[in-house]
Every structure is written in C-alpha cells, then in structure tokens.
Design a protein around this motif. Structure first.
Motif, PDB file in Angstrom:
ATOM      1  N   PRO A   1       0.812  -1.227   0.000  1.00  0.00           N
ATOM      2  CA  PRO A   1       0.000   0.000   0.000  1.00  0.00           C
ATOM      3  C   PRO A   1       0.844   1.274   0.000  1.00  0.00           C
ATOM      4  O   PRO A   1       0.393   2.311  -0.508  1.00  0.00           O
ATOM      5  N   PHE A   2       2.051   1.217   0.532  1.00  0.00           N
ATOM      6  CA  PHE A   2       2.915   2.402   0.554  1.00  0.00           C
ATOM      7  C   PHE A   2       3.432   2.714  -0.855  1.00  0.00           C
ATOM      8  O   PHE A   2       3.484   3.874  -1.271  1.00  0.00           O
ATOM      9  N   GLN A   3       3.795   1.663  -1.590  1.00  0.00           N
ATOM     10  CA  GLN A   3       4.215   1.850  -2.972  1.00  0.00           C
ATOM     11  C   GLN A   3       3.054   2.369  -3.816  1.00  0.00           C
ATOM     12  O   GLN A   3       3.207   3.319  -4.598  1.00  0.00           O
TER      13      GLN A   3
ATOM     14  N   VAL B   1       3.208  -4.597 -12.598  1.00  0.00           N
ATOM     15  CA  VAL B   1       2.221  -4.396 -11.535  1.00  0.00           C
ATOM     16  C   VAL B   1       2.966  -4.160 -10.226  1.00  0.00           C
ATOM     17  O   VAL B   1       3.845  -4.955  -9.876  1.00  0.00           O
ATOM     18  N   PRO B   2       2.684  -3.062  -9.534  1.00  0.00           N
ATOM     19  CA  PRO B   2       1.570  -2.148  -9.771  1.00  0.00           C
ATOM     20  C   PRO B   2       1.921  -0.894 -10.580  1.00  0.00           C
ATOM     21  O   PRO B   2       1.029  -0.193 -11.031  1.00  0.00           O
ATOM     22  N   THR B   3       3.227  -0.577 -10.758  1.00  0.00           N
ATOM     23  CA  THR B   3       3.602   0.767 -11.229  1.00  0.00           C
ATOM     24  C   THR B   3       3.045   1.090 -12.603  1.00  0.00           C
ATOM     25  O   THR B   3       2.290   2.057 -12.774  1.00  0.00           O
TER      26      THR B   3
ATOM     27  N   TYR C   1       9.838  14.529 -11.692  1.00  0.00           N
ATOM     28  CA  TYR C   1       9.851  13.834 -10.405  1.00  0.00           C
ATOM     29  C   TYR C   1      10.673  12.545 -10.444  1.00  0.00           C
ATOM     30  O   TYR C   1      10.847  11.914 -11.497  1.00  0.00           O
ATOM     31  N   LEU C   2      11.163  12.165  -9.271  1.00  0.00           N
ATOM     32  CA  LEU C   2      11.858  10.901  -9.059  1.00  0.00           C
ATOM     33  C   LEU C   2      11.186  10.199  -7.883  1.00  0.00           C
ATOM     34  O   LEU C   2      11.083  10.766  -6.789  1.00  0.00           O
ATOM     35  N   GLY C   3      10.710   8.976  -8.113  1.00  0.00           N
ATOM     36  CA  GLY C   3      10.098   8.186  -7.045  1.00  0.00           C
ATOM     37  C   GLY C   3      10.915   6.926  -6.800  1.00  0.00           C
ATOM     38  O   GLY C   3      11.217   6.195  -7.744  1.00  0.00           O
ATOM     39  N   ILE C   4      11.278   6.667  -5.548  1.00  0.00           N
ATOM     40  CA  ILE C   4      12.143   5.530  -5.200  1.00  0.00           C
ATOM     41  C   ILE C   4      11.530   4.754  -4.045  1.00  0.00           C
ATOM     42  O   ILE C   4      11.061   5.345  -3.064  1.00  0.00           O
ATOM     43  N   GLY C   5      11.586   3.429  -4.146  1.00  0.00           N
ATOM     44  CA  GLY C   5      11.325   2.550  -3.015  1.00  0.00           C
ATOM     45  C   GLY C   5      12.579   1.730  -2.752  1.00  0.00           C
ATOM     46  O   GLY C   5      13.146   1.146  -3.685  1.00  0.00           O
ATOM     47  N   MET C   6      13.035   1.715  -1.517  1.00  0.00           N
ATOM     48  CA  MET C   6      14.256   0.985  -1.140  1.00  0.00           C
ATOM     49  C   MET C   6      14.024   0.287   0.201  1.00  0.00           C
ATOM     50  O   MET C   6      13.165   0.694   0.975  1.00  0.00           O
TER      51      MET C   6
ATOM     52  N   PRO D   1       9.339 -12.136   5.777  1.00  0.00           N
ATOM     53  CA  PRO D   1       9.552 -11.424   7.039  1.00  0.00           C
ATOM     54  C   PRO D   1       9.272  -9.938   6.871  1.00  0.00           C
ATOM     55  O   PRO D   1       9.309  -9.411   5.754  1.00  0.00           O
ATOM     56  N   PRO D   2       8.983  -9.233   7.952  1.00  0.00           N
ATOM     57  CA  PRO D   2       8.768  -7.785   7.872  1.00  0.00           C
ATOM     58  C   PRO D   2      10.016  -7.085   7.331  1.00  0.00           C
ATOM     59  O   PRO D   2      11.149  -7.524   7.580  1.00  0.00           O
ATOM     60  N   GLU D   3       9.803  -6.000   6.593  1.00  0.00           N
ATOM     61  CA  GLU D   3      10.903  -5.197   6.061  1.00  0.00           C
ATOM     62  C   GLU D   3      10.694  -3.741   6.457  1.00  0.00           C
ATOM     63  O   GLU D   3       9.563  -3.249   6.458  1.00  0.00           O
ATOM     64  N   SER D   4      11.800  -3.064   6.752  1.00  0.00           N
ATOM     65  CA  SER D   4      11.767  -1.618   6.895  1.00  0.00           C
ATOM     66  C   SER D   4      12.080  -1.032   5.513  1.00  0.00           C
ATOM     67  O   SER D   4      13.122  -1.337   4.926  1.00  0.00           O
ATOM     68  N   GLN D   5      11.158  -0.227   4.992  1.00  0.00           N
ATOM     69  CA  GLN D   5      11.276   0.276   3.622  1.00  0.00           C
ATOM     70  C   GLN D   5      11.236   1.797   3.602  1.00  0.00           C
ATOM     71  O   GLN D   5      10.575   2.424   4.439  1.00  0.00           O
ATOM     72  N   ILE D   6      11.934   2.372   2.624  1.00  0.00           N
ATOM     73  CA  ILE D   6      11.956   3.822   2.445  1.00  0.00           C
ATOM     74  C   ILE D   6      11.234   4.163   1.141  1.00  0.00           C
ATOM     75  O   ILE D   6      11.500   3.543   0.102  1.00  0.00           O
ATOM     76  N   PHE D   7      10.354   5.154   1.206  1.00  0.00           N
ATOM     77  CA  PHE D   7       9.701   5.676   0.006  1.00  0.00           C
ATOM     78  C   PHE D   7      10.008   7.158  -0.101  1.00  0.00           C
ATOM     79  O   PHE D   7       9.727   7.926   0.821  1.00  0.00           O
TER      80      PHE D   7
END
Length: 201
Positions: free
Chosen positions: A19-21, A47-49, A130-135, A187-193
């Motif tokens: 949902p964050f992405q 999917v989804p981008t 714009y620049l969009g990043i998920g890491m 497993p859970p991940e800590s992600q940056i958007f």
C-alpha cells in the motif's frame, strides 16, 4: 537475469500489493498532467507501477533485465512500452520523461552503480520532473542476501543517506518516509519511500 525469470510470478504474488508503494505511485500520477511520460527502472511484471500509471492516462516505458518479468508485464499492461535491458547500462540520452521511478530495483546494484543511475536519472527527468524511489532501509554495499530463496547481492542506504545521495544529483526531496511492510509469506521489512523533484529551469 535468469533468477528473475524463474521468480516472476512468485515475485508478483508477494510484492504487487504494497500500500505504501501504491500510494506513492498514485501521488506521482496525480502530480503529472495526463499524457506525460514515466520511465520505470526495473519494472518487473508491470504491476503495480505501470498498471496504475497507464490507468491514469500516462505513457510508461518500463525497463527490465528479465524476459520472464517482461512477458508478464506485456500481458498485464498492454498500454505500456517495455524494453529488455539492464537499466544501469541505459545511455544518458535514452529519453526525456516527466518522472522516473525505481521501486526496489536499485537494491540489486552496487552503491557506485546506484549513484551512476541517479546521475543519469537527473538527465532523463526534465526540469520540474519527479523521481520516485522505493528501497529497503539498511546500510550496505553488495551484501549477500537470499531473495525468495535465491542468492543475490543487495545494497541500501539509511533514510538520511538516501535523501542526501538524491539531493546531490540536483533533486529536492519532497517527501521521504520509512515504513514497516510485511510481504506475503515473507519477514517484515523496513522500507523507504522517497519522492523528489528536479528544480525547474
């Protein structure tokens, strides 16, 4: 890359409903006028981008190294254009886009290659674009990691370091957040958007 050819459907099943992405993609789609162009680096199965952006009347060019991923992408998002290539090797004059996105694809590069790609992204994105990043939120450079049961190497930054790397390329960070996300069966991940914008000329 054969690894991702084998994992295409499994990857989509576990990673297509973050949902964050989705929220960041929808935000980018809303910021851009209809009909403008987006370059999606490491587009995977589309999917989804690509699916969300073409659905909001944007032109999407997705680039991926995996033919298996692209086969699914072309079936699922026929409105987008998909290019089989290693995005880190794209030329600086590949094109001009109103936004560039990279969701969890920069991870697979070394830090040096990530920064070279971001240098080129600054040229692919026009002024005001714009620049969009998920890491994934960790600090490391080409560390061994098991991804969906397959050994790969991954790199990452902590949130302030990622923001600094992006800003050093001439972008202004509009928003950045670190969130916790648990993929299906993972497993859970800590992600940056992160969302950044090039200065208007």
């Amino acid at each position: 890359m054969e690894v991702f050819d084998q994992l295409a459907e499994k990857y989509q099943g576990e990673h297509s409903s973050n949902p964050f992405q989705t929220a960041l993609i929808e935000r980018i789609g809303a910021l851009l006028p209809a009909g403008t162009s987006v370059l999606d680096l490491g587009c995977g199965t589309g999917v989804p981008t690509a699916k969300l952006l073409t659905g909001s009347d944007h032109r999407v060019v997705g680039v991926d190294i995996s033919e298996g991923m692209l086969k699914l992408a072309r079936e699922q998002v026929p409105a987008a254009e998909f290019v089989h290539a290693d995005f880190k090797d794209l030329p600086g004059d590949f094109g001009r886009f109103e936004a560039v996105t990279a969701f969890f694809s920069l991870l697979m590069l070394s830090k040096a290659d990530i920064e070279r790609v971001l240098d080129k992204a600054a040229g692919w994105v026009g002024p005001g674009g714009y620049l969009g990043i998920g890491m994934v939120n960790f600090d490391g450079d080409s560390l061994p990691f098991e991804f969906l049961g397959v050994p790969v190497t991954v790199s990452g930054y902590l949130e302030p370091d990622l923001a600094a790397v992006v800003e050093a390329r001439g972008f202004r960070v509009e928003s950045v957040e670190t969130v916790d996300f648990t993929p299906a069966d993972g497993p859970p991940e800590s992600q940056i958007f992160l969302l950044a914008r090039r200065a208007a000329s």
